[in-house]
Scaffold this motif. Structure first.
Motif, PDB file in Angstrom:
ATOM      1  N   GLN A 179      -9.883   4.294   3.538  1.00 25.64           N
ATOM      2  CA  GLN A 179     -10.637   3.991   2.314  1.00 25.64           C
ATOM      3  C   GLN A 179     -10.993   2.511   2.238  1.00 25.64           C
ATOM      4  OE1 GLN A 179      -7.796   5.454  -0.545  1.00 25.64           O
ATOM      5  NE2 GLN A 179      -8.705   7.492  -0.629  1.00 25.64           N
ATOM      6  N   ARG A 227      -0.666  -0.475  -6.231  1.00 22.29           N
ATOM      7  CA  ARG A 227      -1.380  -0.102  -5.012  1.00 22.29           C
ATOM      8  C   ARG A 227      -2.882  -0.318  -5.161  1.00 22.29           C
ATOM      9  NH1 ARG A 227       0.614   5.018  -4.422  1.00 22.29           N
ATOM     10  NH2 ARG A 227      -1.267   6.006  -5.216  1.00 22.29           N
ATOM     11  N   ASN A 228      -3.437   0.092  -6.289  1.00 23.48           N
ATOM     12  CA  ASN A 228      -4.869  -0.103  -6.513  1.00 23.48           C
ATOM     13  C   ASN A 228      -5.223  -1.587  -6.603  1.00 23.48           C
ATOM     14  OD1 ASN A 228      -5.367   2.639  -6.512  1.00 23.48           O
ATOM     15  ND2 ASN A 228      -5.253   2.838  -8.739  1.00 23.48           N
ATOM     16  N   LEU A 232       0.824  -1.201   0.000  1.00 20.58           N
ATOM     17  CA  LEU A 232       0.000   0.000   0.000  1.00 20.58           C
ATOM     18  C   LEU A 232       0.861   1.255   0.000  1.00 20.58           C
ATOM     19  CD1 LEU A 232      -2.821  -0.946   2.542  1.00 20.58           C
ATOM     20  CD2 LEU A 232      -3.034  -0.720   0.067  1.00 20.58           C
ATOM     21  N   PHE A 243      -5.179   5.306   2.986  1.00 17.66           N
ATOM     22  CA  PHE A 243      -5.519   4.071   2.278  1.00 17.66           C
ATOM     23  C   PHE A 243      -6.272   3.116   3.194  1.00 17.66           C
ATOM     24  CE2 PHE A 243      -1.459   5.020  -0.239  1.00 17.66           C
ATOM     25  CZ  PHE A 243      -2.168   5.767  -1.172  1.00 17.66           C
ATOM     26  N   ILE A 273      -5.406  -2.912  -3.085  1.00 15.79           N
ATOM     27  CA  ILE A 273      -6.633  -2.498  -2.415  1.00 15.79           C
ATOM     28  C   ILE A 273      -7.817  -3.325  -2.905  1.00 15.79           C
ATOM     29  CG2 ILE A 273      -8.296  -0.600  -2.189  1.00 15.79           C
ATOM     30  CD1 ILE A 273      -5.921   1.331  -2.174  1.00 15.79           C
TER      31      ILE A 273
END
Length: 203
Positions: A130, A94-95, A86, A127, A98
């Motif tokens: 979220q 990173r996405n 992350l 992060f 997630i």
């Protein structure tokens, strides 16, 4: 903490050429790496190798296969292994992390992600907020309210506000009102709290 029954060792699953797919994760051919990652989905003993390959993998389809394999494993170790990513500067990676964590069982992911809300890195806290907002877990509301009440960084709090608005829980409104008093001169906080007030209070 409850004792975890040791897992029975998982036998290597052969690839088409008869070898252990763990050994093929470093193959020069991306097609072989992708096939190896697919074969390793659900294997607890492959978590470390899959996670270590991720930040070095440049082929998008292989990267997706690596993440899918970890999602299929779905253990706390699998979730924990990719949390450090992350902090990656690679937005795509990173996405992907997630999204993968969202697909793992919330009961597994939440205990691993919640401590990130106390990280020294405000980006990691953003992060985490979220991600927690997207986990169907009973602790997500108190965790996000805790951010509103304690986090010193306004951007982290705004991430929690956005998550709470997506969840749509009117009982978060008192905490949102208190946030406005914590940052009385910040126009973004005022705008966000006002938007939440309209959302939760109705027409």
């Amino acid at each position: 903490m409850a004792l975890v029954k040791p897992r029975k060792p998982v036998e290597p699953i052969p690839t088409e050429d008869g070898g252990d797919p763990l050994l093929r994760l470093e193959d020069a051919d991306p097609a072989r790496r992708r096939a190896a990652a697919h074969a390793l989905g659900g294997r607890a003993d492959a978590v470390d190798a899959l996670a270590k390959r991720l930040p070095r993998e440049q082929d998008a389809s292989v990267r997706e296969a690596l993440l899918t394999a970890l999602v299929l494993t779905g253990t706390a170790d699998a979730a924990r292994s990719i949390l450090p990513l992350l902090a990656s500067e690679d937005v795509g990676l990173r996405n992907g992390v997630i999204e993968s964590l969202q697909q793992m069982p919330a009961a597994v992911v939440m205990p691993e992600v919640a401590p990130l809300l106390r990280s020294d890195d405000p980006d990691l806290r953003i992060f985490a907020a979220q991600l927690i907002g997207r986990l169907a877990h009973p602790d997500r509301l108190p965790s996000l309210i805790g951010v509103l009440e304690r986090d010193p960084e306004v951007n982290v709090c705004l991430a929690a506000v956005e998550a709470l608005m997506e969840i749509g829980r009117p009982d978060a409104l008192p905490a949102l009102e208190r946030l406005a008093t914590r940052f009385p001169d910040d126009p973004f906080v005022a705008f966000s709290v006002d938007a939440a007030r309209r959302l939760f209070s109705g027409p």
